[in-house]
Design a protein around this motif. Sequence first.
Motif, short mmCIF file in Angstrom:
data_model
loop_
_atom_site.label_atom_id
_atom_site.label_comp_id
_atom_site.label_asym_id
_atom_site.label_seq_id
_atom_site.Cartn_x
_atom_site.Cartn_y
_atom_site.Cartn_z
N GLN A 96 54.89 -3.08 9.67
CA GLN A 96 55.55 -1.93 10.28
C GLN A 96 56.93 -2.31 10.80
O GLN A 96 57.91 -1.59 10.57
N HIS A 97 57.02 -3.43 11.46
CA HIS A 97 58.31 -3.89 11.99
C HIS A 97 59.31 -4.10 10.85
O HIS A 97 60.46 -3.66 10.94
N CYS A 98 58.88 -4.76 9.80
CA CYS A 98 59.80 -5.06 8.70
C CYS A 98 60.23 -3.80 7.95
O CYS A 98 61.42 -3.62 7.66
N PHE A 99 59.29 -2.92 7.63
CA PHE A 99 59.63 -1.75 6.82
C PHE A 99 60.20 -0.59 7.62
O PHE A 99 61.09 0.10 7.15
N VAL A 100 59.72 -0.38 8.82
CA VAL A 100 60.17 0.76 9.61
C VAL A 100 61.39 0.40 10.46
O VAL A 100 62.41 1.08 10.41
N THR A 101 61.29 -0.67 11.21
CA THR A 101 62.38 -1.03 12.13
C THR A 101 63.52 -1.73 11.41
O THR A 101 64.68 -1.36 11.58
N LEU A 102 63.19 -2.74 10.60
CA LEU A 102 64.23 -3.53 9.93
C LEU A 102 64.68 -2.94 8.60
O LEU A 102 65.63 -3.43 8.00
N LYS A 103 63.98 -1.92 8.12
CA LYS A 103 64.32 -1.23 6.86
C LYS A 103 64.31 -2.18 5.66
O LYS A 103 65.14 -2.11 4.77
N ALA A 104 63.31 -3.07 5.64
CA ALA A 104 63.18 -4.00 4.52
C ALA A 104 62.79 -3.25 3.26
O ALA A 104 62.12 -2.21 3.30
#
Length: 165
Positions: A96-104
């Motif tokens: 979630q952090h990578c895809f949602v927050t960091l836009k990976a």
Amino acid sequence: MHFVPTNVSDLDRILDMEKDPSNSSFIFPNSKRDHIDMIRDEHIAHLLIRSEQQDVVGFCILAGLKKEARSIELRRIIIQEKGKGYGRKAIRQLKQHCFVTLKAHRLWLDVFAFNERARALYRSEGFQEEVVLRASVRVEDRFEDLIIMSILEDAYAKKGYTQPR
């Protein structure tokens, strides 16, 4: 469960986790200097994993945070307390952090082929095995295979992995 930045004062605990026999056969431990350098590197997130009760249950390292390719490497994750579901929760929150927050666009890792427990967890969380790097690392007196696994942002969104469960 949540993540907080690692401080230099946390490194003795981190080094102990890496040396623990339940972890050491699955990683190449870093020196204290290496960890200090990673903590200070703007392209890397060195994070403690804390339980709801604020206990440190592990740590993780994400790399490639500032690269234009939007491909983030889960360089290391160690959960000290096994069998309590912390690993699965941590992976879900990291996604979630990578895809949602960091836009990976892509989250990837490498794992020893013999680490079936970790591979099964990653597969169950949407990671796909991409390639086997045959006999690519020397461990003591033998060579071991590494497997590159990844999950892409569209698979993360389509498979309903968008919220930690």
